[in-house]
Design an enzyme around this catalytic site. Structure first.
Site: not given
Ligand code: UDP
Length: 319
Positions: A150, A147, A154, A191
């Site tokens: 990113y 990660r 940032k 997402r």
């Molecule tokens: N996630 C999940 N199922 C999915 C996509 C994401 O459980 O189909 C989980 C992911 O592992 C994370 C959370 O949901 O813990 C949020 O993920 P997202 O990619 O939306 O946002 P970010 O990780 O950037 O906060």
């Protein structure tokens, strides 16, 4: 009605950028939308393309940009923001977009004497050891993880903004965005909100990563855009960084249950391995935004999900 400004929006065809462009046009501003459409799409701004106050420039902000109109404001939103897009083959590109992209935009702001707004991220807090996260928390990021392109990109962008503020007197505004959802999310970007809704609408199993107990705080897009405008229009010298997000905290299990309940039907939740460095919890402390911007989210998750489900339902049916 505020005085019309000429405003450049990078990442203008993306999820947040397209909402921002529409809002700015509605308010009577001239909008120059810049995007390379790597994750954005012209479909998101289709209704603006013929508007006399709207101009689209296809451009990758990794390269310098010359603009022949005098700019008043720059919103720098360009960057792949979904783990699916910024990891793997796009990692180096993502760091370049964050770092070289912001350098180019800062130079442009300096040249035009324009105010520049930076979309930073809650990812600067990494796997937070402080909960909820205030802006003063310096974060816990793995600098060599998947990660990092990113998160560290940032973080470096933030440091560049503050150096341009101190050394070059560029007028900066920095916000840290927490998870945001709503219509015009890209259904392919992986997402959790778009995945769960689209899977539920298609009658598929819902995929959760890990055991689904990790938490996120989801902000409806209209609330976030309101926060953007308030920050951009805040008094000179209030630089931020300021957190923008909805402090309502939900586990992924809770989110999935809520969506299933709204969409209806019998859906199985299936659990997949948790991606590396995936934060276990995240929730904004928005005291500063409340104090300085008189801003706080108005749309609760349940209501925002209804609007988002309606959008995806229509979007899916239209295909
Ligand atoms: N996630 C999940 N199922 C999915 C996509 C994401 O459980 O189909 C989980 C992911 O592992 C994370 C959370 O949901 O813990 C949020 O993920 P997202 O990619 O939306 O946002 P970010 O990780 O950037 O906060």
């Amino acid at each position: 009605m505020t005085t019309p400004n000429t405003i450049l929006v990078t990442g203008g065809t993306g999820f947040l950028g397209s909402h921002l462009c529409k809002r700015l046009i509605k308010e009577g501003h001239r909008v120059i939308c810049v995007d390379n459409n790597y994750t954005g799409s012209l479909d998101n701004v289709r209704e603006l393309l013929d508007h006399p106050n709207f101009k689209f420039i296809e451009h990758n902000i990794i390269e310098p940009l010359a603009v022949d109109e005098k700019l008043d404001q720059i919103y720098n939103l360009a960057c792949p923001a979904s783990p699916r897009h910024y990891q793997g083959k796009a990692a180096i590109f993502t760091t370049k977009t964050c770092v070289l992209g912001v350098l180019n935009m800062l130079e442009l702001a300096k040249k035009h004497g324009a105010r520049i707004f930076q979309s930073s991220t809650s990812e600067v807090y990494g796997e937070p050891a402080v909960h909820p996260q205030p802006e003063t928390y310096r974060g816990n990021v793995n600098p060599i993880g998947i990660r990092a392109c990113y998160d560290e990109g940032k973080r470096c962008a933030e440091s560049l903004l503050f150096d341009y503020y101190r050394e070059e007197e560029v007028d900066i505004k920095v916000v840290r965005i927490f998870n945001t959802y709503g219509p015009y999310m890209n259904p392919e970007d992986g997402r959790v909100v778009s995945n769960v809704i689209c899977q539920a609408l298609r009658g598929e199993d819902i995929t959760l990563y890990g055991d689904g107990t990790q938490t996120r705080s989801f902000c409806y897009v209209d609330d976030l855009i309101e926060g953007f405008i308030r920050m951009m229009d805040s008094p000179k010298g209030f630089t931020g960084p300021v957190n923008l997000g909805n402090p309502g905290e939900f586990s992924m299990n809770e989110l999935a249950q809520l969506v299933i309940q709204k969409v209806g039907g019998n859906h199985k939740i299936v659990y997949r391995p948790l991606p590396k460095d995936d934060p276990t919890h995240r929730k904004p402390d928005i005291t500063l935004a409340k104090e300085k911007l008189h801003w706080q989210p108005q749309v609760p998750l349940s209501q925002g999900l209804d609007k988002t489900i309606a959008y995806f339902r229509q979007h899916t049916e239209a295909k």
